[in-house]
Design an enzyme around this catalytic site. Structure first.
Site, PDB file in Angstrom:
ATOM      1  N   LYS A 192       0.827  -1.206   0.000  1.00 46.63           N
ATOM      2  CA  LYS A 192       0.000   0.000   0.000  1.00 46.63           C
ATOM      3  C   LYS A 192       0.865   1.262   0.000  1.00 46.63           C
ATOM      4  O   LYS A 192       0.579   2.230  -0.716  1.00 46.63           O
ATOM      5  CB  LYS A 192      -0.941  -0.002   1.221  1.00 46.63           C
ATOM      6  CG  LYS A 192      -2.020  -1.072   1.117  1.00 46.63           C
ATOM      7  CD  LYS A 192      -2.870  -1.232   2.373  1.00 46.63           C
ATOM      8  CE  LYS A 192      -3.794  -2.435   2.178  1.00 46.63           C
ATOM      9  NZ  LYS A 192      -4.813  -2.574   3.228  1.00 46.63           N
ATOM     10  N   GLN A 247      -4.904  -1.425   9.550  1.00 52.84           N
ATOM     11  CA  GLN A 247      -4.765  -2.755   8.948  1.00 52.84           C
ATOM     12  C   GLN A 247      -5.257  -3.833   9.915  1.00 52.84           C
ATOM     13  O   GLN A 247      -4.885  -3.859  11.086  1.00 52.84           O
ATOM     14  CB  GLN A 247      -3.291  -2.989   8.578  1.00 52.84           C
ATOM     15  CG  GLN A 247      -3.030  -4.261   7.787  1.00 52.84           C
ATOM     16  CD  GLN A 247      -3.550  -4.194   6.349  1.00 52.84           C
ATOM     17  OE1 GLN A 247      -3.781  -3.117   5.804  1.00 52.84           O
ATOM     18  NE2 GLN A 247      -3.736  -5.341   5.747  1.00 52.84           N
ATOM     19  N   ASP A 288     -11.442   2.501   3.991  1.00 54.26           N
ATOM     20  CA  ASP A 288     -11.812   1.080   3.924  1.00 54.26           C
ATOM     21  C   ASP A 288     -13.326   0.903   3.766  1.00 54.26           C
ATOM     22  O   ASP A 288     -13.782  -0.168   3.387  1.00 54.26           O
ATOM     23  CB  ASP A 288     -11.419   0.377   5.234  1.00 54.26           C
ATOM     24  CG  ASP A 288     -10.039  -0.262   5.186  1.00 54.26           C
ATOM     25  OD1 ASP A 288      -9.655  -0.737   4.109  1.00 54.26           O
ATOM     26  OD2 ASP A 288      -9.378  -0.291   6.248  1.00 54.26           O
TER      27      ASP A 288
HETATM   28  N1  L34 Z   1      -8.126  -2.482   7.224  1.00 57.90           N
HETATM   29  N2  L34 Z   1      -7.313  -4.562   6.669  1.00 57.90           N
HETATM   30  C1  L34 Z   1      -7.873  -3.408   6.285  1.00 57.90           C
HETATM   31  N3  L34 Z   1      -8.200  -3.142   4.991  1.00 57.90           N
HETATM   32  C2  L34 Z   1      -7.942  -4.056   4.022  1.00 57.90           C
HETATM   33  O1  L34 Z   1      -8.315  -3.822   2.766  1.00 57.90           O
HETATM   34  C3  L34 Z   1      -7.324  -5.261   4.385  1.00 57.90           C
HETATM   35  N4  L34 Z   1      -6.979  -6.227   3.454  1.00 57.90           N
HETATM   36  C4  L34 Z   1      -7.073  -7.636   3.829  1.00 57.90           C
HETATM   37  C5  L34 Z   1      -6.358  -7.812   5.160  1.00 57.90           C
HETATM   38  N5  L34 Z   1      -6.561  -6.725   6.102  1.00 57.90           N
HETATM   39  C6  L34 Z   1      -7.043  -5.506   5.738  1.00 57.90           C
HETATM   40  C7  L34 Z   1      -5.962  -6.072   2.569  1.00 57.90           C
HETATM   41  O2  L34 Z   1      -5.445  -4.998   2.305  1.00 57.90           O
HETATM   42  C8  L34 Z   1      -6.357  -8.318   2.668  1.00 57.90           C
HETATM   43  N6  L34 Z   1      -5.616  -7.266   2.010  1.00 57.90           N
HETATM   44  C9  L34 Z   1      -4.647  -7.483   0.997  1.00 57.90           C
HETATM   45  C10 L34 Z   1      -3.931  -6.435   0.415  1.00 57.90           C
HETATM   46  C11 L34 Z   1      -2.952  -6.676  -0.538  1.00 57.90           C
HETATM   47  C12 L34 Z   1      -2.683  -7.951  -0.952  1.00 57.90           C
HETATM   48  C13 L34 Z   1      -3.413  -8.985  -0.391  1.00 57.90           C
HETATM   49  C14 L34 Z   1      -4.368  -8.743   0.572  1.00 57.90           C
HETATM   50  C15 L34 Z   1      -1.601  -8.191  -1.954  1.00 57.90           C
HETATM   51  O3  L34 Z   1      -0.845  -7.316  -2.263  1.00 57.90           O
HETATM   52  N7  L34 Z   1      -1.490  -9.425  -2.473  1.00 57.90           N
HETATM   53  C16 L34 Z   1      -0.489  -9.831  -3.450  1.00 57.90           C
HETATM   54  C17 L34 Z   1       0.584 -10.732  -2.890  1.00 57.90           C
HETATM   55  C18 L34 Z   1       0.885 -10.597  -1.445  1.00 57.90           C
HETATM   56  C19 L34 Z   1       1.922 -11.561  -0.936  1.00 57.90           C
HETATM   57  O4  L34 Z   1       2.934 -11.773  -1.616  1.00 57.90           O
HETATM   58  O5  L34 Z   1       1.730 -12.105   0.167  1.00 57.90           O
HETATM   59  C20 L34 Z   1      -1.197 -10.616  -4.542  1.00 57.90           C
HETATM   60  O6  L34 Z   1      -0.659 -10.689  -5.641  1.00 57.90           O
HETATM   61  O7  L34 Z   1      -2.255 -11.185  -4.267  1.00 57.90           O
END
Ligand code: L34
Length: 243
Positions: free
Chosen positions: A14, A58, A81
């Protein structure tokens, strides 16, 4: 708060997105034993800080912190959010400022590159406040016919097999298999599960699902990055609202 390794990755992603777009950001990495009062005080400070348009705490939070108290403390106009009850209510009625990031990230590929959900059978597997419930509302607003399934659903496969659009948000690795999917369905995989061997997999068994689905999102590189893109969109909107 705390040192959840997954949260570390997501928050870093982020921050990186903010940098790429020229959005100013501040990170507060609080120790796991920080009190709820201290966290609420910080939120209150940021609520009043002019140069901050959006606040995101988060999740998950440590056990001793009430998630609801924390969410309630965020100024709804800075709630990028869309978790605050005021914003949740607005999602129900359809006149919302902020769309919750993950459900918005799911809608983007559905509405942009495929025929709209209008009249389609949409099945959401999972009923969390963060994904399943708002997801169902967004699909409903697009005139989809929506079924929400969960852990107590009887004959799950019978329901998922009717879906033209299937959204999997249960948090169980490879839970949705090809035999549960209708031929040609659009399958959106919200799950991000890390296996013991460190491999990231979704809630959908990609191998078997891809042979049946008309379109399917991968994990990683699917809904996760879209979630972050939608957060950026909400943040820009918040800046406009708060100006
Ligand atoms: N307050 N908490 C709040 N807001 C959110 O919107 C979230 N979420 C979830 C968890 N907690 C939160 C997220 O941001 C899940 N989440 C989230 C954000 C980014 C990614 C996955 C989940 C992400 O960047 N995923 C990448 C790979 C990540 C890795 O390598 O572990 C992907 O390609 O899916």
């Amino acid at each position: 708060m705390g040192d959840d390794p997954a949260s570390r990755v997501y928050v870093n992603n982020k921050k990186k997105a903010c940098e790429e777009l020229g959005i100013y950001s501040e990170e507060y990495a609080l120790a796991a034993d920080t009190s709820e009062d201290e966290l609420l005080e910080l939120i209150d400070k940021l609520n009043g800080k002019k140069e901050i348009s959006g606040i995101l705490v988060q999740l998950p939070l440590p056990q001793h912190i009430s998630e609801q108290n924390v969410i309630n403390a965020i100024n709804p106009k800075k709630d990028v959010d869309a978790f605050h009850p005021v914003n949740v209510g607005k999602i129900m009625t359809g006149n919302f400022d902020f769309v919750p990031c993950t459900p918005a990230g799911v809608m983007a590929p559905i509405t942009q590159s495929r025929p709209a959900p209008r009249g389609k059978d949409c099945v959401v597997v999972g009923r969390s406040n963060i994904v399943g419930k708002p997801q169902a509302m967004l699909l409903l607003h697009q005139n989809g016919t929506v079924t929400i399934c969960h852990s107590r659903t009887k004959d799950l496969a019978e329901k998922t097999k009717k879906a033209d659009i299937l959204v999997a948000a249960v948090g169980i690795p490879n839970f949705i298999t090809g035999d549960m999917i209708k031929e040609g369905a659009v399958v959106i995989d919200v799950g991000i599960n890390r296996l013991a061997d460190k491999k990231l997999v979704g809630d959908v068994d990609f191998e078997s699902a891809q042979t049946v689905a008309g379109a399917i999102t991968p994990v990683p590189g699917g809904v996760g990055p879209m979630t972050i893109a939608m957060l950026m969109k909400n943040t820009i909107k918040a800046a406009e609202i708060n100006r």
